[in-house]
Design a protein around this motif. Structure first.
Motif, PDB file in Angstrom:
ATOM      1  N   PRO A   1       0.832  -1.216   0.000  1.00 53.19           N
ATOM      2  CA  PRO A   1       0.000   0.000   0.000  1.00 53.19           C
ATOM      3  C   PRO A   1       0.858   1.255   0.000  1.00 53.19           C
ATOM      4  O   PRO A   1       2.003   1.242   0.468  1.00 53.19           O
ATOM      5  N   ALA A   2       0.310   2.325  -0.531  1.00 57.37           N
ATOM      6  CA  ALA A   2       1.036   3.590  -0.581  1.00 57.37           C
ATOM      7  C   ALA A   2       1.222   4.146   0.828  1.00 57.37           C
ATOM      8  O   ALA A   2       0.476   3.810   1.753  1.00 57.37           O
TER       9      ALA A   2
ATOM     10  N   GLU B   1      -2.573  -4.070   7.506  1.00 61.87           N
ATOM     11  CA  GLU B   1      -1.670  -4.578   6.472  1.00 61.87           C
ATOM     12  C   GLU B   1      -0.285  -3.973   6.632  1.00 61.87           C
ATOM     13  O   GLU B   1       0.728  -4.662   6.468  1.00 61.87           O
ATOM     14  N   TRP B   2      -0.221  -2.694   6.969  1.00 62.85           N
ATOM     15  CA  TRP B   2       1.065  -2.050   7.187  1.00 62.85           C
ATOM     16  C   TRP B   2       1.828  -2.722   8.322  1.00 62.85           C
ATOM     17  O   TRP B   2       3.032  -2.968   8.225  1.00 62.85           O
TER      18      TRP B   2
ATOM     19  N   ALA C   1      10.131   8.180   6.146  1.00 62.90           N
ATOM     20  CA  ALA C   1      10.752   6.859   6.010  1.00 62.90           C
ATOM     21  C   ALA C   1      10.807   6.413   4.563  1.00 62.90           C
ATOM     22  O   ALA C   1      11.685   5.631   4.176  1.00 62.90           O
ATOM     23  N   ALA C   2       9.897   6.923   3.756  1.00 61.71           N
ATOM     24  CA  ALA C   2       9.864   6.570   2.335  1.00 61.71           C
ATOM     25  C   ALA C   2      10.733   7.497   1.492  1.00 61.71           C
ATOM     26  O   ALA C   2      10.773   7.378   0.262  1.00 61.71           O
ATOM     27  N   GLY C   3      11.435   8.416   2.152  1.00 60.81           N
ATOM     28  CA  GLY C   3      12.322   9.315   1.430  1.00 60.81           C
ATOM     29  C   GLY C   3      11.721  10.667   1.141  1.00 60.81           C
ATOM     30  O   GLY C   3      12.363  11.514   0.507  1.00 60.81           O
ATOM     31  N   GLY C   4      10.490  10.902   1.622  1.00 60.10           N
ATOM     32  CA  GLY C   4       9.841  12.182   1.397  1.00 60.10           C
ATOM     33  C   GLY C   4      10.209  13.201   2.462  1.00 60.10           C
ATOM     34  O   GLY C   4      10.955  12.917   3.402  1.00 60.10           O
TER      35      GLY C   4
ATOM     36  N   ARG D   1       8.940   0.803  -4.574  1.00 61.57           N
ATOM     37  CA  ARG D   1       8.937  -0.654  -4.397  1.00 61.57           C
ATOM     38  C   ARG D   1       9.809  -1.390  -5.419  1.00 61.57           C
ATOM     39  O   ARG D   1      10.564  -2.292  -5.042  1.00 61.57           O
ATOM     40  N   PRO D   2       9.747  -1.035  -6.711  1.00 59.42           N
ATOM     41  CA  PRO D   2      10.599  -1.740  -7.674  1.00 59.42           C
ATOM     42  C   PRO D   2      12.093  -1.632  -7.379  1.00 59.42           C
ATOM     43  O   PRO D   2      12.847  -2.583  -7.599  1.00 59.42           O
ATOM     44  N   LEU D   3      12.540  -0.505  -6.830  1.00 58.00           N
ATOM     45  CA  LEU D   3      13.961  -0.324  -6.557  1.00 58.00           C
ATOM     46  C   LEU D   3      14.444  -1.179  -5.383  1.00 58.00           C
ATOM     47  O   LEU D   3      15.653  -1.354  -5.194  1.00 58.00           O
TER      48      LEU D   3
END
Length: 228
Positions: A31-32, A42-43, A119-122, A186-188
């Motif tokens: 999830p985003a 889910e997180w 945490a996601a780089g933002g 996610r792909p990276l």
């Protein structure tokens, strides 16, 4: 039952391979970041899996380093220490994501979402205090440690060079997430998982030569001479 260094190397290899598999699996349909407050369960499950992955990766990294520490020299040691620091801090972040953030959603949702975004780089909208330091240490340790450790593994050539190069490139490549759209997040992460699987399987299949005393004698017999 005698515990041998060969057996420990095999266990470390298996741990790295499982860690890589988990790392890839948790990226599927992830999830985003903006959905943390609506898909908390889910997180939590995915962050729990990442915590387990971090522990297994630490064991795998230790085995990889010890398998070639004589050949890797100072670069290998520095890479191992920094990469280990990155994964230790990453484990701490996952624990916070599982045990702390969900409890703050009702009282301070803005802070929670800022931490998740950071945490996601933002860039968080508000001040997240010491969590920013923790996230910075995790990111720096992961990126720099993965690069140095991957280069050290590549130079020794004991474990597959393709996986060593992929480890170095995939970890340093995550720095690009700062400027890339969220769709790349996610792909990276997948190449790093593949690198861990490749290195882990190789370590499990080749824990050491039969002529290498450190891989055939009981651990106590190997360590004893070094402490006399």
């Amino acid at each position: 039952m005698n515990v041998t260094s060969s057996g420990l190397f095999k266990a470390a290899g298996a741990a790295a391979a499982v860690a890589g598999s988990i790392f890839v699996a948790v990226q599927v349909n992830h999830p985003a970041e903006a959905a943390f407050d609506t898909e908390t369960t889910e997180w939590v499950l995915r962050c729990s899996a990442k915590g387990v992955m971090s522990v297994l990766a630490l064991g795998g990294i230790a085995g990889m380093y010890l398998r070639q520490h004589r050949q890797s020299g100072l670069l290998g040691l520095v890479g191992y220490v920094v990469f280990t620091l990155g994964y230790l801090t990453l484990f701490a972040v996952q624990v916070i994501a599982v045990a702390v953030l969900p409890t703050l959603l009702d009282t301070n949702a803005g802070y929670v979402m800022d931490v998740v975004n950071a945490a996601a780089g933002g860039k968080p909208k508000g001040d997240i205090g010491g969590m920013q330091v923790v996230l910075n240490v995790a990111g720096a340790g992961y990126i720099l440690g993965g690069l140095l450790f991957g280069i050290a593994l590549f130079r020794t050539g004991i474990l597959p060079r393709w996986a060593s190069a992929l480890l170095a490139l995939s970890t340093v490549g995550t720095a690009a997430l700062v400027v890339l759209p969220d769709a790349f997040n996610r792909p990276l992460a997948v190449p790093e998982g593949i690198a861990l699987i490749g290195l882990g399987v190789a370590l499990w299949r080749n824990p050491g030569d039969a002529s290498d005393t450190a891989t055939t004698e009981p651990v106590g017999a190997v360590l004893a001479p070094s402490v006399r």
